[in-house]
Design a protein around this motif. Structure first.
Motif, PDB file in Angstrom:
ATOM      1  N   SER A  74      44.542  45.511  46.457  1.00  0.00           N
ATOM      2  CA  SER A  74      45.212  45.444  45.158  1.00  0.00           C
ATOM      3  C   SER A  74      44.435  44.616  44.155  1.00  0.00           C
ATOM      4  O   SER A  74      44.784  44.576  42.985  1.00  0.00           O
ATOM      5  N   THR A  75      43.374  43.958  44.601  1.00  0.00           N
ATOM      6  CA  THR A  75      42.629  43.100  43.690  1.00  0.00           C
ATOM      7  C   THR A  75      41.159  43.450  43.620  1.00  0.00           C
ATOM      8  O   THR A  75      40.413  42.821  42.896  1.00  0.00           O
TER       9      THR A  75
ATOM     10  N   CYS B 207      37.535  42.685  39.928  1.00  0.00           N
ATOM     11  CA  CYS B 207      38.497  41.873  40.675  1.00  0.00           C
ATOM     12  C   CYS B 207      39.646  41.490  39.750  1.00  0.00           C
ATOM     13  O   CYS B 207      39.441  41.219  38.565  1.00  0.00           O
ATOM     14  N   VAL B 208      40.841  41.446  40.301  1.00  0.00           N
ATOM     15  CA  VAL B 208      42.042  41.140  39.525  1.00  0.00           C
ATOM     16  C   VAL B 208      42.600  39.798  39.972  1.00  0.00           C
ATOM     17  O   VAL B 208      42.854  39.579  41.162  1.00  0.00           O
ATOM     18  N   HIS B 209      42.769  38.914  39.026  1.00  0.00           N
ATOM     19  CA  HIS B 209      43.385  37.612  39.296  1.00  0.00           C
ATOM     20  C   HIS B 209      44.888  37.807  39.518  1.00  0.00           C
ATOM     21  O   HIS B 209      45.478  38.754  38.979  1.00  0.00           O
ATOM     22  N   PRO B 210      45.552  36.949  40.321  1.00  0.00           N
ATOM     23  CA  PRO B 210      47.002  37.102  40.507  1.00  0.00           C
ATOM     24  C   PRO B 210      47.798  37.115  39.209  1.00  0.00           C
ATOM     25  O   PRO B 210      48.886  37.695  39.160  1.00  0.00           O
ATOM     26  N   GLN B 211      47.272  36.509  38.146  1.00  0.00           N
ATOM     27  CA  GLN B 211      47.970  36.554  36.867  1.00  0.00           C
ATOM     28  C   GLN B 211      47.791  37.871  36.134  1.00  0.00           C
ATOM     29  O   GLN B 211      48.458  38.103  35.131  1.00  0.00           O
ATOM     30  N   GLY B 212      46.883  38.726  36.625  1.00  0.00           N
ATOM     31  CA  GLY B 212      46.778  40.070  36.077  1.00  0.00           C
ATOM     32  C   GLY B 212      45.503  40.383  35.338  1.00  0.00           C
ATOM     33  O   GLY B 212      45.186  41.560  35.151  1.00  0.00           O
ATOM     34  N   TRP B 213      44.750  39.388  34.895  1.00  0.00           N
ATOM     35  CA  TRP B 213      43.517  39.701  34.176  1.00  0.00           C
ATOM     36  C   TRP B 213      42.373  39.945  35.159  1.00  0.00           C
ATOM     37  O   TRP B 213      42.471  39.613  36.340  1.00  0.00           O
ATOM     38  N   VAL B 214      41.279  40.538  34.671  1.00  0.00           N
ATOM     39  CA  VAL B 214      40.199  40.990  35.550  1.00  0.00           C
ATOM     40  C   VAL B 214      38.912  40.218  35.259  1.00  0.00           C
ATOM     41  O   VAL B 214      38.723  39.668  34.177  1.00  0.00           O
TER      42      VAL B 214
ATOM     43  N   SER C 181      39.401  36.154  43.804  1.00  0.00           N
ATOM     44  CA  SER C 181      39.657  37.425  44.476  1.00  0.00           C
ATOM     45  C   SER C 181      38.483  37.960  45.277  1.00  0.00           C
ATOM     46  O   SER C 181      38.667  38.842  46.111  1.00  0.00           O
TER      47      SER C 181
END
Length: 481
Positions: free
Chosen positions: A28-29, A77-84, A196
């Motif tokens: 997912s990331t 890669c996607v940070h848990p806060q949503g940005w890449v 990530s």
């Protein structure tokens, strides 16, 4: 449907970081997209259309969706806060810029072209800070363009620096305590923003547990004078979370990486503020005393004004402002923990509101009614009327100031309000003395109201001493009120 492009195989970090990672648990990331513009087709059936043929009759509609592709060898890669952010596993480069745009990709390539990537050892990578074109031109010719803005990361030793020599091999262990602590803070701050594509460092849990154990111990030893960044309940809660995320099921958790990076970054910030590893015991004690003493520095009025203020406080206000001044000084103490500041501020507001409410209750149920009733008595002498009138106005003043103070203080409840409040109090022309006088007005006016009412009753009673027949009647009237 058109043929779908073949997916790229997941990359391996063995060549640089020496870590085998099952990316299925982090799907997912992490994304792998071919280096072309992607066209995906979606075929849907149109309700009510003629279904005799599969095409040309409108029974199916194809929707084309295009998106920018990720360049070759780059992974999004996607940070848990949503940005890449983007990671190049072959070059060991990380960037926050949107390299899906050709111009940004070109600037990124120009940035790392002047960086000595060949000198990176196993377990190292570079975070590119790509600047605007004008800034890049400004620094052109300095160490190969804008390479001085790049952060070099050493995952083996958990350090990062803008100077590559600081983190090469084991060089970080030869740095001074202050510089080493800064390199560690840069590393954990970097990992907090880019968690990530790497596993959580093995030493993170151990370092976090050790720091929290000391913070908890210092809370037990120093109590309210502790300067550690977390209170005792916060240490207990954080320790519980660290134990839970240390379970085998969280081995590849990105949230675990983010949490430990944030915690250890705060630890490094605290150590930097305390000059960790730089002073002897005596020097450290002197440093802390000076730091605490600076918290009490406030504006002092000129000697003449101070003399007048002391007369007002001790004579006209009966010394009541001294209590409020001491309370404000205690509340204004800052020992490096925002939670303590907020708690002190809440206690300060609660105490003021409670005291003012009590004063209002006394004035509205006792003093004001007694004074007005006394003025209604026929035949009271002029002196008693004057003092009773003064008592009435003092009562009204106490009520008005008390209500305004309750409203004004209840409107300021946040930590930011407390800092603004204390700064204004300590740097006004009259300083803490003037503010203490203002805070003491409700109880001071209450005392004056009671004293003047007492004087009016005494004058009323003494006025009838020469009239034996009327004296006891007046005494009875005074007792009734």
């Amino acid at each position: 449907m058109p043929d779908s492009p073949l997916p790229r195989p997941p990359y391996s970090r063995e060549s640089k970081l020496g870590v085998n990672m099952d990316y299925a648990s982090r799907s997912s990331t992490l994304f792998s997209v071919p280096s072309v513009y992607v066209s995906s087709s979606l075929t849907i059936q149109v309700t009510g259309a003629d279904t005799n043929t599969a095409s040309g009759d409108g029974c199916f509609t194809t929707i084309q969706e295009s998106s920018l592709a990720i360049p070759e060898d780059w992974t999004m890669c996607v940070h848990p806060q949503g940005w890449v952010y983007f990671y190049n596993h072959s070059l060991s480069i990380v960037t926050d810029q949107n390299i899906r745009l050709p111009d940004v990709l070109r600037m990124t390539q120009e940035s790392y072209s002047g960086y000595p990537l060949s000198e990176l050892l196993e377990g190292m990578e570079v975070h590119l800070h790509v600047q605007a074109q004008k800034i890049a031109q400004k620094f052109e010719g300095n160490n190969g363009g804008i390479a001085t803005f790049n952060l070099t990361i050493n995952h083996n030793n958990c350090v990062a620096s803008y100077e590559i020599a600081d983190v090469m091999g084991d060089n970080s262990y030869r740095l001074g305590p202050k510089r080493l602590n800064r390199c560690r803070r840069l590393y954990w701050n970097y990992l907090w923003n880019h968690p990530s594509h790497v596993l959580t460092p093995a030493r993170a849990v151990e370092d976090a547990t050790d720091a929290l154990t000391w913070f908890y111990t210092d809370n037990l030893i120093s109590g309210v004078r502790s300067t550690v960044p977390f209170s005792k309940p916060e240490c207990e809660e954080l320790s519980r979370v660290v134990r839970e995320i240390s379970c085998p099921g969280n081995e590849k958790s990105i949230a675990k990486t983010v949490f430990l990076a944030w915690l250890l970054r705060e630890v490094c910030s605290y150590r930097d503020a305390e000059n960790w590893g730089q002073l002897t015991q005596k020097e450290s004690q002197v440093f802390r005393r000076e730091k605490l003493a600076s918290n009490h520095s406030a504006y002092q009025p000129p000697p003449v004004i101070l003399t007048i203020l002391n007369f007002v406080i001790n004579i006209l206000c009966f010394g009541i402002p001294h209590t409020y001044r001491a309370h404000v000084k205690i509340t204004s103490e800052y020992r490096g923990r925002l939670s303590s500041v907020q708690k002190n501020w809440e206690n300060y507001i609660e105490r003021l509101v409670r005291e003012y409410s009590h004063f209002l209750l006394i004035m509205m149920t006792r003093s004001s009614r007694a004074t007005v009733g006394f003025l209604a008595v026929p035949g009271i002498p002029e002196g008693a009327q004057v003092t009773a009138t003064i008592s009435t106005f003092a009562s009204l003043g106490s009520i008005i100031v008390g209500v305004f103070s309750i409203w004004r203080h209840q409107a300021n409840t946040t930590t930011a309000d407390s800092f603004t409040y204390m700064h204004n109090v300590q740097h006004r022309y009259l300083g803490l003395y003037g503010h203490a006088i203002l805070l003491s007005l409700p109880p001071t006016l209450l005392v004056w109201a009671i004293l003047t009412f007492t004087v009016s009753v005494v004058v009323f009673v003494m006025n009838g001493v020469d009239e034996p027949e009327g004296t006891w009647a007046k005494v009875s009237t005074w007792t009734f009120y």
